[in-house]
Write a protein that holds these residues in place. Structure first.
Motif, PDB file in Angstrom:
ATOM      1  N   THR A 139      -2.366   0.755  -4.464  1.00 11.87           N
ATOM      2  CA  THR A 139      -1.967  -0.513  -3.855  1.00 11.87           C
ATOM      3  C   THR A 139      -1.474  -1.454  -4.946  1.00 11.87           C
ATOM      4  O   THR A 139      -2.172  -1.693  -5.931  1.00 11.87           O
ATOM      5  CB  THR A 139      -3.141  -1.167  -3.101  1.00 11.87           C
TER       6      THR A 139
ATOM      7  N   ALA B 155       0.854  -1.191   0.000  1.00 12.43           N
ATOM      8  CA  ALA B 155       0.000   0.000   0.000  1.00 12.43           C
ATOM      9  C   ALA B 155       0.886   1.237   0.000  1.00 12.43           C
ATOM     10  O   ALA B 155       1.680   1.435   0.923  1.00 12.43           O
ATOM     11  CB  ALA B 155      -0.921  -0.004   1.214  1.00 12.43           C
TER      12      ALA B 155
ATOM     13  N   PRO C 134      -7.125   0.086  -1.954  1.00 10.47           N
ATOM     14  CA  PRO C 134      -6.922  -0.706  -0.744  1.00 10.47           C
ATOM     15  C   PRO C 134      -8.200  -1.240  -0.123  1.00 10.47           C
ATOM     16  O   PRO C 134      -8.151  -2.119   0.736  1.00 10.47           O
ATOM     17  CB  PRO C 134      -6.236   0.289   0.207  1.00 10.47           C
TER      18      PRO C 134
END
Length: 205
Positions: A127, A119, A145
């Protein structure tokens, strides 16, 4: 690592669209031009792949209008995608453009491979997810994410869906009927687009 498979499940399934990320330029139907990567070479290879997880459409694309495609690797289902073999530097440059970051920012791809995901921020396409390997090289993609069910879904625009449909059929593994049914069933598109309407996008001028 010198090369990775960039797994595209959205508009970069289309090689003309991906070329704008690598060489610079504005894709047909898009509102944004891309600066390109330092290494402007074409992908060494491109292959049709099926990976676990689900694609869905959410947020608002400033490039296309309507929802953007994201991939939830933890969701049930399968994802039709296209893997492009590019240099690690090109992947970093592509990721920087997706994240609206400086082209010089380093992305630790080794950490993404080792840990399964990395991330770099809390926003969309920030991500990096490792989806396994192909021919001994890691398969990496970019997504958000959050989980698929944690965000409001949004219908994609005709121009965006046309780009995705063109890219997936161009992979040479799925015909227009299969691709249209697949895209029309994705969360965000379902209920707004029918398979027939998606297929029509491929034949409209």
């Amino acid at each position: 690592m010198d090369a990775v498979w960039y797994v595209a499940y959205g508009s970069n399934t289309d090689t003309a669209r991906l070329r704008c990320y690598l060489r610079g330029g504005r894709p047909a139907g898009a509102l944004r031009a891309y600066r390109g990567c330092r290494d402007r070479a074409a992908p060494r290879d491109s292959r049709a792949v099926v990976v676990p997880g689900s694609v869905y459409f959410a947020t608002e694309s400033p490039v296309w209008g309507g929802g953007r495609a994201f991939h939830d690797p933890d969701a049930a289902g399968r994802t039709l995608a296209r893997a492009h073999l590019i240099s690690a530097g090109q992947f970093r440059g592509l990721a920087a453009q997706e994240m609206y970051l400086d082209a010089g920012r380093d992305v630790d791809l080794g950490a993404a491979v080792r840990d399964g995901r990395l991330a770099l921020g809390g926003g969309r396409y920030e991500t990096v997810v490792c989806l396994g390997s192909l021919g001994g090289r890691p398969m990496l993609t970019l997504t958000a994410p959050w989980r698929m069910d944690a965000v409001a879904w949004r219908a994609p625009s005709a121009a965006y869906l046309r780009c995705l449909a063109r890219g997936l059929t161009g992979a040479g593994c799925w015909d227009a009927t299969v691709v249209a049914a697949y895209l029309a069933a994705r969360p965000g598109a379902a209920g707004h687009w029918t398979p027939g309407a998606v297929r029509d996008l491929l034949v409209r001028p």
